[in-house]
Enzyme design. Sequence first.
Site, PDB file in Angstrom:
ATOM      1  CG  ASP A   1      -1.999   0.944   0.976  1.00  0.00           C
ATOM      2  OD1 ASP A   1      -2.529   1.616   0.367  1.00  0.00           O
ATOM      3  OD2 ASP A   1      -1.902   1.451   2.449  1.00  0.00           O
TER       4      ASP A   1
ATOM      5  CD  GLU B   1      -3.427  -2.466  -0.283  1.00  0.00           C
ATOM      6  OE1 GLU B   1      -3.856  -1.001  -0.671  1.00  0.00           O
ATOM      7  OE2 GLU B   1      -4.091  -2.991   0.210  1.00  0.00           O
TER       8      GLU B   1
END
Length: 150
Positions: free
Chosen positions: A49, A120
């Site tokens: 992320d 992610e």
Amino acid sequence: MKYAKLYEKIGYTFKNEAYLDHAMTRTAYAREHETPMNETMDSLAVLGDAVLDLVMICEIMAEGEYDKGEITRKKIEAVNMTVVRKIAEQLELPSYMRWGKGELRMQIWTSGRVSAECFEALVGAAYIDGGVEAATKIIRTVRMPQGSAK
């Protein structure tokens, strides 16, 4: 090679496939199979992320944007859950994941957040495997929206 198709889709081949295995391992699966928690996707998703944010901000700035508010707006637009989920689905990441039994029963990957976390984790694993260059290559290959692109 179990990840051959994925490598082709992301434009990157892991040097250490164990990182990709970790990225494809859900915590529920690990608990059911007595796999160490440091071999699951959770920490890689957090890292991924942050790497997504970093790469997208660099891309936006490279396009000539230097206004703080616009950079932030464009970054949020580029890495929102809907965009990241769509990429995970296009890559067919759920088919590579090791799911817990309950997750399989509930088809948890249909949740936007869960699918987004899979991508992610992939980006986080690539960052550990090959640095920011590897993560950037994947992000560019899967055509993450850049800056004002919609």
